[in-house]
Design an enzyme around this catalytic site. Sequence first.
Site, short mmCIF file in Angstrom:
data_model
loop_
_atom_site.label_atom_id
_atom_site.label_comp_id
_atom_site.label_asym_id
_atom_site.label_seq_id
_atom_site.Cartn_x
_atom_site.Cartn_y
_atom_site.Cartn_z
N SER A 151 0.85 -1.30 -0.16
CA SER A 151 0.09 -0.01 0.04
C SER A 151 0.79 1.24 -0.10
O SER A 151 0.74 2.20 -0.63
CB SER A 151 -0.85 0.04 1.04
OG SER A 151 -0.17 0.00 2.49
N CYS A 152 2.08 1.31 0.69
CA CYS A 152 2.83 2.40 0.87
C CYS A 152 3.94 2.77 -0.06
O CYS A 152 4.50 3.62 0.02
CB CYS A 152 3.27 2.78 2.37
SG CYS A 152 4.42 1.78 2.83
N GLY A 153 4.34 1.64 -0.59
CA GLY A 153 5.35 1.83 -1.53
C GLY A 153 6.80 2.04 -0.84
O GLY A 153 6.86 1.50 0.43
N CYS A 157 8.17 3.62 1.80
CA CYS A 157 7.94 4.57 2.64
C CYS A 157 9.26 5.00 3.50
O CYS A 157 10.22 4.29 3.67
CB CYS A 157 7.28 3.85 4.11
SG CYS A 157 5.67 3.24 3.47
#
Length: 282
Positions: free
Chosen positions: A114-116, A118
């Site tokens: 979801s966040c790549g 981060c």
Amino acid sequence: MGRVTERRKVTRIRDGVVTTRPDTLVAEEPLEIRLNGKPLAITMRTPGDDFALAAGFLVSEGVLANAYDLQNIVYCAGATVDGSNSYNVVDVRTAPDVVIPDITLERNVYTTSSCGLCGKASLDAVRTTARWPIADTPPVRVEPSLLAGLPDRLRAAQRVFDRTGGLHAAALFSEEGELLDVREDVGRHNAVDKLVGRALQNRDLPLSRVILLVSGRASFELAQKAVMAGIPVLAAVSAPSSLAVDLAAETGLTLVGFLRGSNMNVYAGEDRIALRAATAQG
């Protein structure tokens, strides 16, 4: 090798009626990326196009710039305790003359679907590592009406989404609107990596005459990946982040958000959008 979809039992409630049936879900499995034999990152992804994903990831990290930088990519045998191959670990071998940047301190080793990536350090990290500055000469010019039609074309090309409803997608279009490539994944950043990695393998970098369309929001990570691949236009069906807008403005990337029907917001790089034509029509 892991499958793109898996079946699970689900209890459905429809108008008070309870039924049990199998449901098709998108598969999500970890992929460990090793660089020249050393563990580098782990990402949660939808199995498939793993080599392209790893190559695209390393383009965004400033390690690879063209096909000549890449020696080979292999699945690591014996990656599990029992010695079998899980097809969840890949090793990327670079050419002997490739200088490996010190990227271990600039981002978390573990990344999620979801966040790549981060915790990416800053805009400066992208500016200093970009191998392909955005240099579309003459500049790409895109009509708003052309952009408006791209989300429906992307949706029509999502084969696995129809069965699961749980995948993000990213696509490359020519400046004339021709669909060049599309990839799906549980993580939108993985879908972009698969596109960029395939382009590197096909010796198509930099992608200086294309439009990148993503099915969700435009995060800093996605803007970063576009810049690192030399892509001049990034469009998203949802909102951009503030840092994505800052990066686009500093690097010359055209960033379009909330691309829904004939409506859209242009956050940076307005010169590539035929705004006068759109105003005249309005």
